[in-house]
Scaffold this motif. Structure first.
Motif, PDB file in Angstrom:
ATOM      1  N   VAL A  72       0.863  -1.175   0.000  1.00 23.53           N
ATOM      2  CA  VAL A  72       0.000   0.000   0.000  1.00 23.53           C
ATOM      3  C   VAL A  72       0.900   1.226   0.000  1.00 23.53           C
ATOM      4  CG1 VAL A  72      -1.816   1.258   1.213  1.00 23.53           C
ATOM      5  CG2 VAL A  72      -1.797  -1.246   1.249  1.00 23.53           C
ATOM      6  N   VAL A  73       0.722   2.090  -0.993  1.00 25.53           N
ATOM      7  CA  VAL A  73       1.565   3.271  -1.170  1.00 25.53           C
ATOM      8  C   VAL A  73       0.775   4.501  -0.748  1.00 25.53           C
ATOM      9  CG1 VAL A  73       2.812   4.667  -2.846  1.00 25.53           C
ATOM     10  CG2 VAL A  73       2.797   2.178  -3.072  1.00 25.53           C
ATOM     11  N   ALA A  74       1.336   5.293   0.166  1.00 23.86           N
ATOM     12  CA  ALA A  74       0.675   6.507   0.654  1.00 23.86           C
ATOM     13  C   ALA A  74       1.632   7.684   0.546  1.00 23.86           C
ATOM     14  CB  ALA A  74       0.225   6.325   2.102  1.00 23.86           C
ATOM     15  N   LEU A  75       1.072   8.881   0.358  1.00 26.92           N
ATOM     16  CA  LEU A  75       1.882  10.085   0.240  1.00 26.92           C
ATOM     17  C   LEU A  75       1.955  10.812   1.578  1.00 26.92           C
ATOM     18  CD1 LEU A  75       0.755  11.635  -3.169  1.00 26.92           C
ATOM     19  CD2 LEU A  75       2.603  10.024  -2.716  1.00 26.92           C
ATOM     20  N   ALA A  76       3.174  11.043   2.059  1.00 22.49           N
ATOM     21  CA  ALA A  76       3.368  11.891   3.234  1.00 22.49           C
ATOM     22  C   ALA A  76       3.273  13.358   2.818  1.00 22.49           C
ATOM     23  CB  ALA A  76       4.721  11.603   3.877  1.00 22.49           C
ATOM     24  N   TYR A  77       3.875  13.698   1.691  1.00 22.33           N
ATOM     25  CA  TYR A  77       3.688  15.013   1.084  1.00 22.33           C
ATOM     26  C   TYR A  77       3.893  14.882  -0.412  1.00 22.33           C
ATOM     27  CZ  TYR A  77       8.848  15.582   1.073  1.00 22.33           C
ATOM     28  OH  TYR A  77      10.193  15.426   0.860  1.00 22.33           O
ATOM     29  N   GLY A  78       3.480  15.923  -1.140  1.00 21.14           N
ATOM     30  CA  GLY A  78       3.566  15.902  -2.590  1.00 21.14           C
ATOM     31  C   GLY A  78       2.261  15.451  -3.213  1.00 21.14           C
ATOM     32  N   SER A  79       2.291  15.201  -4.511  1.00 21.39           N
ATOM     33  CA  SER A  79       1.104  14.726  -5.228  1.00 21.39           C
ATOM     34  C   SER A  79       1.532  13.755  -6.311  1.00 21.39           C
ATOM     35  CB  SER A  79       0.320  15.899  -5.836  1.00 21.39           C
ATOM     36  OG  SER A  79       1.102  16.583  -6.795  1.00 21.39           O
ATOM     37  N   ALA A  80       0.571  12.948  -6.759  1.00 23.01           N
ATOM     38  CA  ALA A  80       0.860  11.934  -7.761  1.00 23.01           C
ATOM     39  C   ALA A  80      -0.375  11.704  -8.619  1.00 23.01           C
ATOM     40  CB  ALA A  80       1.302  10.629  -7.096  1.00 23.01           C
ATOM     41  N   LYS A  81      -0.164  11.080  -9.768  1.00 23.07           N
ATOM     42  CA  LYS A  81      -1.278  10.734 -10.642  1.00 23.07           C
ATOM     43  C   LYS A  81      -1.282   9.238 -10.896  1.00 23.07           C
ATOM     44  CE  LYS A  81       1.331  11.641 -14.922  1.00 23.07           C
ATOM     45  NZ  LYS A  81       1.405  12.442 -16.165  1.00 23.07           N
ATOM     46  N   ILE A  82      -2.487   8.688 -10.963  1.00 19.96           N
ATOM     47  CA  ILE A  82      -2.687   7.302 -11.393  1.00 19.96           C
ATOM     48  C   ILE A  82      -3.138   7.389 -12.840  1.00 19.96           C
ATOM     49  CG2 ILE A  82      -3.989   5.184 -11.023  1.00 19.96           C
ATOM     50  CD1 ILE A  82      -4.390   6.122  -8.124  1.00 19.96           C
ATOM     51  N   ALA A  83      -2.382   6.777 -13.745  1.00 20.94           N
ATOM     52  CA  ALA A  83      -2.624   7.015 -15.169  1.00 20.94           C
ATOM     53  C   ALA A  83      -2.584   5.732 -15.984  1.00 20.94           C
ATOM     54  CB  ALA A  83      -1.600   8.010 -15.719  1.00 20.94           C
ATOM     55  N   LEU A  84      -3.365   5.749 -17.057  1.00 22.16           N
ATOM     56  CA  LEU A  84      -3.344   4.726 -18.098  1.00 22.16           C
ATOM     57  C   LEU A  84      -2.937   5.386 -19.402  1.00 22.16           C
ATOM     58  CD1 LEU A  84      -6.704   2.916 -17.278  1.00 22.16           C
ATOM     59  CD2 LEU A  84      -4.436   1.889 -17.086  1.00 22.16           C
ATOM     60  N   VAL A 126       7.116   9.156  -0.003  1.00 15.94           N
ATOM     61  CA  VAL A 126       6.178   8.044  -0.148  1.00 15.94           C
ATOM     62  C   VAL A 126       6.390   7.036   0.970  1.00 15.94           C
ATOM     63  CG1 VAL A 126       5.463   6.148  -1.665  1.00 15.94           C
ATOM     64  CG2 VAL A 126       6.125   8.352  -2.638  1.00 15.94           C
ATOM     65  N   VAL A 127       5.298   6.603   1.575  1.00 16.34           N
ATOM     66  CA  VAL A 127       5.312   5.527   2.566  1.00 16.34           C
ATOM     67  C   VAL A 127       4.782   4.270   1.892  1.00 16.34           C
ATOM     68  CG1 VAL A 127       4.312   4.677   4.731  1.00 16.34           C
ATOM     69  CG2 VAL A 127       5.007   7.075   4.526  1.00 16.34           C
ATOM     70  N   THR A 128       5.496   3.163   2.054  1.00 17.13           N
ATOM     71  CA  THR A 128       5.046   1.882   1.523  1.00 17.13           C
ATOM     72  C   THR A 128       4.843   0.900   2.669  1.00 17.13           C
ATOM     73  OG1 THR A 128       6.255   2.218  -0.543  1.00 17.13           O
ATOM     74  CG2 THR A 128       5.554  -0.024  -0.045  1.00 17.13           C
ATOM     75  N   ILE A 129       3.608   0.391   2.787  1.00 17.53           N
ATOM     76  CA  ILE A 129       3.268  -0.617   3.789  1.00 17.53           C
ATOM     77  C   ILE A 129       3.214  -1.953   3.066  1.00 17.53           C
ATOM     78  CG2 ILE A 129       1.642  -1.288   5.606  1.00 17.53           C
ATOM     79  CD1 ILE A 129       0.422   1.563   5.287  1.00 17.53           C
ATOM     80  N   PRO A 130       4.123  -2.891   3.344  1.00 14.25           N
ATOM     81  CA  PRO A 130       4.160  -4.142   2.587  1.00 14.25           C
ATOM     82  C   PRO A 130       2.926  -5.004   2.830  1.00 14.25           C
ATOM     83  CG  PRO A 130       5.691  -4.213   4.413  1.00 14.25           C
ATOM     84  CD  PRO A 130       5.178  -2.808   4.356  1.00 14.25           C
ATOM     85  N   PRO A 131       2.610  -5.899   1.893  1.00 10.96           N
ATOM     86  CA  PRO A 131       1.353  -6.654   1.989  1.00 10.96           C
ATOM     87  C   PRO A 131       1.284  -7.655   3.123  1.00 10.96           C
ATOM     88  CG  PRO A 131       2.607  -7.299   0.033  1.00 10.96           C
ATOM     89  CD  PRO A 131       3.308  -6.117   0.616  1.00 10.96           C
ATOM     90  N   VAL A 132       2.407  -8.230   3.531  1.00 15.65           N
ATOM     91  CA  VAL A 132       2.352  -9.304   4.531  1.00 15.65           C
ATOM     92  C   VAL A 132       1.702  -8.861   5.840  1.00 15.65           C
ATOM     93  CG1 VAL A 132       3.736 -10.837   5.977  1.00 15.65           C
ATOM     94  CG2 VAL A 132       4.219 -10.650   3.540  1.00 15.65           C
ATOM     95  N   PRO A 133       2.151  -7.764   6.484  1.00 13.12           N
ATOM     96  CA  PRO A 133       1.466  -7.365   7.716  1.00 13.12           C
ATOM     97  C   PRO A 133       0.023  -6.943   7.501  1.00 13.12           C
ATOM     98  CG  PRO A 133       3.123  -5.741   7.105  1.00 13.12           C
ATOM     99  CD  PRO A 133       3.337  -6.927   6.226  1.00 13.12           C
ATOM    100  N   VAL A 134      -0.291  -6.417   6.309  1.00  8.18           N
ATOM    101  CA  VAL A 134      -1.680  -6.051   6.008  1.00  8.18           C
ATOM    102  C   VAL A 134      -2.551  -7.305   5.956  1.00  8.18           C
ATOM    103  CG1 VAL A 134      -3.217  -5.003   4.299  1.00  8.18           C
ATOM    104  CG2 VAL A 134      -0.991  -3.954   4.789  1.00  8.18           C
ATOM    105  N   LEU A 135      -2.066  -8.340   5.283  1.00  4.05           N
ATOM    106  CA  LEU A 135      -2.819  -9.595   5.198  1.00  4.05           C
ATOM    107  C   LEU A 135      -2.968 -10.248   6.572  1.00  4.05           C
ATOM    108  CD1 LEU A 135      -1.259 -11.010   1.912  1.00  4.05           C
ATOM    109  CD2 LEU A 135      -3.624 -10.295   2.235  1.00  4.05           C
TER     110      LEU A 135
END
Length: 250
Positions: A72-84, A126-135
């Protein structure tokens, strides 16, 4: 699947436990995410233990289409776009992310490649929370599992509503909706302002139109005395009129 992900996680991911300031930042960003906001301090501390901070410059790829998403990717600051990107090279911006917003929950849970490009629009932390602890949390905490289901359901309904708007609303109506959704108080009663979250090119791609069309429609709204444009800042002169335009059937 979970066991294989756990093995890969232990083998390949370095746990980032920086100085106290960095740790507090990790906990603060995670706690602001809708999915994680109700977790205990101990659980937030555990997630911060496993999470990582990464700085990216404007234009940098946070996650590229086809890559395995790191979590799970989260923004601490800044901005981003999700694009196709269309075959002809044109870009469709699916969503804009700001501080405290996240991406990648579904792909992380399913262990699927990322279906889109996530690109920094500004310098980002960017903060990244890996999937294993989330699951693991989903298996152990029914409240967290429900929060995950709720957030994913909300996002699905948002996508359906956006698809419906693209079919039923004109480009001008979609722009009016977009501006109305971003309006903020501007110091005086009844005064509202919109600070565009990205360049006009990116905003146009978000609305599914050309940059030239966006500029023309901004001029049209200004000619109707609904807005006034000064660079990336748009003053809302008549918010009720803007809302009526957004919701009109004409």
């Amino acid at each position: 699947m979970i066991a294989a992900m756990q093995q890969a996680y232990r083998a390949n991911v370095q746990v980032a436990i920086g100085p106290a300031r960095e740790r507090r930042l990790l906990e603060s960003v995670i706690a602001r995410l809708p999915t994680f906001g109700q977790l205990s301090r101990a659980t937030l501390d555990m997630l911060a233990n496993h999470s990582q901070l990464r700085e990216l410059r404007r234009g940098g790829a946070i996650v590229a289409r086809g890559e395995r998403i790191p979590g799970v990717v989260a923004l601490a600051y800044g901005s981003a776009k999700i694009a196709l990107r269309r075959p002809n090279g044109e870009e469709k911006v699916v969503r804009l992310l700001g501080p405290g917003e996240s991406f990648g929950l579904a792909a992380a849970i399913l262990d699927k490649p990322c279906p889109v490009d996530l690109v920094a629009l500004q310098n980002c932390l960017v903060v990244t929370i890996p999937p294993v602890p989330v699951l693991r949390l989903m298996e152990q905490d029914i409240g967290f599992a429900r929060a995950v289901a709720r957030v994913m359901a909300e996002r699905m309904l948002e996508l359906v509503a956006e698809l419906q708007a693209s079919l039923q609303q004109s480009s001008l109506q979609r722009l009016a909706c977009f501006l109305d959704s971003l309006a903020e108080p501007n110091g005086q009663p009844g005064a509202w302002v919109v600070r565009l979250p990205a360049t006009k090119t990116t905003v146009a791609a978000r609305l599914g139109i050309k940059k030239e069309t966006l500029s023309r429609m901004l001029r049209e709204l200004a000619s109707r005395n609904l807005i006034a444009v000064a660079g990336p800042e748009v003053s809302i002169l008549d918010r009720s009129g803007l809302a009526r335009l957004a919701g009109s059937t004409a």
